[in-house]
Structures are given as C-alpha cells and as structure tokens.
Design an enzyme around this catalytic site. Structure first.
Site, PDB file in Angstrom:
ATOM      1  N   ASP A   1      54.683  56.517 -34.629  1.00 35.75           N
ATOM      2  CA  ASP A   1      55.134  56.120 -33.297  1.00 35.75           C
ATOM      3  C   ASP A   1      54.194  56.583 -32.191  1.00 35.75           C
ATOM      4  OD1 ASP A   1      57.253  55.052 -34.628  1.00 35.75           O
ATOM      5  OD2 ASP A   1      58.773  56.416 -33.821  1.00 35.75           O
TER       6      ASP A   1
ATOM      7  N   ALA B   1      70.790  49.792 -27.572  1.00 38.63           N
ATOM      8  CA  ALA B   1      69.480  50.202 -28.061  1.00 38.63           C
ATOM      9  C   ALA B   1      68.501  50.218 -26.895  1.00 38.63           C
ATOM     10  CB  ALA B   1      69.003  49.247 -29.150  1.00 38.63           C
ATOM     11  N   VAL B   2      67.959  51.373 -26.591  1.00 38.46           N
ATOM     12  CA  VAL B   2      67.071  51.504 -25.438  1.00 38.46           C
ATOM     13  C   VAL B   2      65.616  51.730 -25.847  1.00 38.46           C
ATOM     14  CG1 VAL B   2      68.899  52.349 -23.935  1.00 38.46           C
ATOM     15  CG2 VAL B   2      67.564  53.986 -25.278  1.00 38.46           C
ATOM     16  N   GLY B   3      65.343  51.714 -27.146  1.00 35.94           N
ATOM     17  CA  GLY B   3      63.968  51.875 -27.606  1.00 35.94           C
ATOM     18  C   GLY B   3      63.600  53.327 -27.862  1.00 35.94           C
TER      19      GLY B   3
ATOM     20  N   HIS C   1      63.276  26.194 -57.919  1.00 34.05           N
ATOM     21  CA  HIS C   1      64.543  25.645 -57.430  1.00 34.05           C
ATOM     22  C   HIS C   1      65.659  25.999 -58.409  1.00 34.05           C
ATOM     23  CE1 HIS C   1      67.405  22.833 -55.656  1.00 34.05           C
ATOM     24  NE2 HIS C   1      67.680  22.452 -56.904  1.00 34.05           N
TER      25      HIS C   1
ATOM     26  N   ALA D   1      58.866  52.101 -39.686  1.00 37.60           N
ATOM     27  CA  ALA D   1      58.570  53.022 -40.777  1.00 37.60           C
ATOM     28  C   ALA D   1      57.476  52.487 -41.688  1.00 37.60           C
ATOM     29  CB  ALA D   1      59.846  53.299 -41.581  1.00 37.60           C
TER      30      ALA D   1
END
Length: 230
Positions: free
Chosen positions: A75, A33-35, A209, A83
């Site tokens: 982006d 993954a390089v962005g 719980h 997203a």
C-alpha cells in the site's frame, strides 16, 4: 447519497441518481468504505530523502525507491492497494534484489480488481471512457449472462461482460464483468492481456460447453458483431 436515517432495526438511505428522481433503500446495515492509505509517517523517510508524492512512496517497477538499497512494496507504494498486487510486487522486488534473470517489472495496468459482493464485480485494464480519452479508436463488446447456458442452469442469469479493444491493432485494452463467479472468470482476460493476445486469437479459442467461461468468448465476439447466443 442525500441522507441516512437510522431506525430501531434498520437503516434507510435516500439516494439520488443522475437524471432520476431520489429513491429510498432500507437495509439491516450500511457499510461505509472510505478507502485506505499507506502508513508512511514517522518512518524517518524524509530524513534520508525518500521521494513521497501524495502520501505514496515513489518506486519503479521493481520496488526501488530513489534511495539506493531502499525498496517499498504494498500500500505504501501506491494503488491498486490489493493483497495480490502487494504479493506479486514483493516477488518481483526480491527477485530483482537477488539478481534473478529475466525479472519482469510490475505492470499495474494488468492487475485484476475484484469486488466480492453479490453480484460479483471484476475488472482489468482501462475503461471505455478512459480508452477514448487516450485517443484509441475502439471496439466495445457486451454480452449478458442470460445468453449463457451454464449461468441459466445455475440460476444466475443476471450479469454482463464488457470488452474494450483497440480497433487498429486488435489489442485487448480492458475487460469488465458483473455476475456470478466473475472474480474467477476475469483471469481469462488477465492472461490474454499479459500474453498480448489479439482479438483474432481469442475468437479462435475453443471454450468448453456448458461453462461460464463461454461468456468470456462471447464478450470478445460481441465486440466484432459475431456473438452467437444473443
């Protein structure tokens, strides 16, 4: 990673960790993954004077750029490049354009980040090291999944929740989780941060719980030396 060697049916990675000897891990596949970056080229933005810094269109909390009538979301408007950030950014932007009442600007510091791996990873707010760098006097809580009955029943006892509080005000500065379903559990902390909930209010909240959500409660209690199921 020092090196990567491809075999006939697998890949072997040699990894060096700080303060430890190199080790090798063999897997079927390696995902690199390089962005990502926003696509701001060839849109004519320079010609109309849009401010761009390091490949990002500069906007305010409502998606407004420095050019009147021009908005940007997603982006191209910068990190976090997620997203759900882009979607909410779009809602805020359109509501502001439409003149809706009480439109709250986007606070990027309260956007959860989730990694859908195994175990899952989720986080919101700032880290312990970042809090110290900003000058906060902090309390830090840590609670393991092995102390949660539901996690044990599910066969998912491996994991951890970490909380970071401002010691002076009780403000929740950040929460970080690794383990089963933490991409769901993180929203307990996201809501708390948006409501400016203090540590006292979180500690006084009753969690059902047995549930994984009890880990959230214990993570808060742990920051104040009050965790129950260590």
């Amino acid at each position: 990673m020092i090196r990567l060697e491809k075999g006939p049916d697998d890949v072997t990675a040699t990894i060096e960790r700080e303060g430890a000897a190199p080790e090798t891990i063999t897997a079927d596949r390696v995902l690199s993954a390089v962005g990502v970056v926003g696509n701001v080229e060839n849109l004519g933005l320079d010609a109309i004077g849009v401010t761009i810094e390091r490949g990002i269109i500069v906007t305010d909390g409502y998606g407004r750029t420095n050019v009147p009538g021009l908005y940007a979301i997603g982006d191209v408007a910068g990190a976090p490049m997620l997203a759900h950030k882009a979607s909410h950014e779009g809602v805020v932007c359109v509501e502001a354009i439409a003149g809706a009442n009480e439109v709250h600007p986007l606070d990027k510091g309260k956007i959860p980040g989730c990694t859908y791996c195994n175990p899952q990873i989720a986080s919101v707010g700032i880290t312990e090291s970042r809090a110290k760098a900003l000058g906060f006097d902090i309390r830090v809580g840590r609670f393991p999944f092995i102390g949660n009955g539901k996690a044990i029943a599910l066969g998912e006892p491996d994991g951890l929740v970490k909380t970071v509080f401002d010691k002076r005000t009780g403000q929740l500065l950040g929460a970080h989780m690794v383990g089963a379903e933490v991409t769901e559990l993180i929203h307990n902390f996201v809501v708390a941060m948006n409501l400016e909930t203090t540590e006292a209010e979180l500690m006084q909240t009753v969690f059902a719980h047995p549930t994984l959500s009890e880990i959230v409660h214990e993570g808060v209690l742990a920051a104040y030396g009050r965790a129950i199921h260590y």
